[in-house]
Scaffold this active site. Structure first.
Site, mmCIF file in Angstrom:
data_model
loop_
_atom_site.group_PDB
_atom_site.id
_atom_site.type_symbol
_atom_site.label_atom_id
_atom_site.label_comp_id
_atom_site.label_asym_id
_atom_site.label_seq_id
_atom_site.Cartn_x
_atom_site.Cartn_y
_atom_site.Cartn_z
ATOM 1 N N THR A 172 12.595 6.515 0.994
ATOM 2 C CA THR A 172 11.068 6.374 1.311
ATOM 3 C C THR A 172 10.846 5.698 2.604
ATOM 4 O OG1 THR A 172 11.048 4.404 -0.269
ATOM 5 C CG2 THR A 172 10.817 6.895 -1.259
ATOM 6 N N LEU B 245 4.479 5.843 1.249
ATOM 7 C CA LEU B 245 3.951 6.443 0.001
ATOM 8 C C LEU B 245 5.174 6.841 -1.116
ATOM 9 C CD1 LEU B 245 1.003 8.235 1.059
ATOM 10 C CD2 LEU B 245 0.808 6.173 0.021
ATOM 11 N N HIS B 246 5.747 5.854 -1.459
ATOM 12 C CA HIS B 246 7.098 5.957 -2.460
ATOM 13 C C HIS B 246 7.081 7.067 -3.395
ATOM 14 C CE1 HIS B 246 8.312 2.200 -0.825
ATOM 15 N NE2 HIS B 246 7.256 1.715 -1.179
ATOM 16 N N ASP B 247 6.004 7.050 -4.137
ATOM 17 C CA ASP B 247 5.903 8.049 -5.162
ATOM 18 C C ASP B 247 5.704 9.513 -4.813
ATOM 19 O OD1 ASP B 247 4.446 5.579 -7.490
ATOM 20 O OD2 ASP B 247 6.708 6.124 -6.984
#
Ligand code: RIB
Ligand code: CA
Length: 317
Positions: free
Chosen positions: A194, A240-242
């Protein structure tokens, strides 16, 4: 390709919101339902947030089941200092018209996986408490799970909560160890990936050019995240990791990594929650995880994400 049936386990969180919206917009994915977990915020808040998100996206009929209110062995660790008091600060969210569906999230995972005619993919975007409990309650679900894709961990990038540990794994390391020991194909989308797939600087302004409410909400959340990034990291470029985890599922050609043995430290004084990645296969242990550590074209990821999100709330979306 028929759409991939998925269950999303989540602790919204602005980046969870982007991930859920992207999954709802993507024709490659058929979202069977959401389960919520204590993570970024307490369970009542993450559950209410998930309802607000699916309703804003026009998917209010999608079931949202509340799951575990605390990690398997440890205390909850909400982080309002990162996500704001609501957990999805940045937009004036309408009250959810409906509450969570009846039935515990762990039961929803078990019942849905066992009943689905095709193998289900699990997308885990928070502490993995619910999925670990489902595996302990009904190990036979592993036979009808195609893959687990989780956002969590870090090796080359270290941690974002301690020098060694990333948030989702740190909050419930025992749960992550159960996932990694399940024998199910697992794809990890860690900070190593990420952090190499951050949103373009000023992306909030790009999103704000779209007038539909979903895009205005995304613009507001992104602007909140950019301000946080500036304050903590001195950079407005925010991963935006997820959402990157969902992107890795639907656009795998844009990501790279290596199949290798991965385990979780659960007892280290300084290293609890660390994902121990045997990148050079020195332990002789079996490969149990595809560890993603790169993205070949972050701009393409966010351009595609913008286009997908912009379709939400449009006629025929
Ligand atoms: O470390 C990032 C992860 O922790 C993301 O899932 C974010 O939502 C928080 O839960
Ligand atoms: Ca999350």
């Amino acid at each position: 390709m028929p759409p991939i049936p998925v269950i999303i386990d989540t602790d919204p969180g602005q980046d969870d919101a982007f991930a859920i919206l992207l999954a709802l917009a993507a024709p490659e994915i058929d979202v069977l339902g959401l389960t919520t977990v204590a993570g970024n915020m307490g369970l009542p808040q993450t559950t209410d947030n998930a309802r607000r998100i699916v309703e804003l996206a026009g998917h209010g009929a999608l079931p949202v089941h509340a799951g575990c209110a605390r990690p398997l062995m440890r205390a909850p660790r909400p982080v309002p200092e990162i996500h704001g008091e609501t957990g999805i600060d940045g937009w004036d969210w309408a009250e959810a018209a409906e509450g969570p569906a009846p039935g515990h999230g762990v039961d929803f995972i078990i019942d849905t996986v066992l009943a689905h005619p095709e193998p289900v993919t699990m997308i885990l975007l928070g502490p993995q408490t619910n999925f670990a409990m489902a595996l302990r309650r009904a190990p036979e679900i592993a036979e009808n799970i195609a893959r687990v894709v989780f956002m969590g961990g870090g090796y080359f990038e270290g941690g974002n909560m301690t020098p060694a540990a990333e948030y989702n794994i740190l909050v419930d390391p025992e749960a992550a160890r159960i996932t990694l020991g399940s024998g199910i194909p697992v794809t990890a989308v860690p900070l190593d990936c990420t952090h190499n797939c951050a949103a373009p600087v000023g992306w909030s302004e790009v999103l704000a050019r779209h007038s539909q409410p979903v895009m205005q909400a995304c613009a507001g959340m992104m602007e909140f995240f950019e301000r946080y990034g500036n304050a903590k990291h001195g950079t407005a470029s925010r991963p935006l990791h997820d959402a990157v985890a969902v992107a890795a599922l639907i656009w795998p050609e844009l990501f790279e990594g290596r199949l290798c043995p991965v385990d979780v430290e659960c007892a280290g004084e300084l290293t609890t929650g660390m994902t121990v990645v045997d990148w050079l296969r020195q332990t002789g242990k079996p490969d149990n995880c595809l560890w993603l550590n790169g993205c070949s074209d972050p701009q393409a990821v966010y351009d595609r994400m913008e286009a997908a999100l912009a379709r939400l709330g449009q006629p025929g979306a």
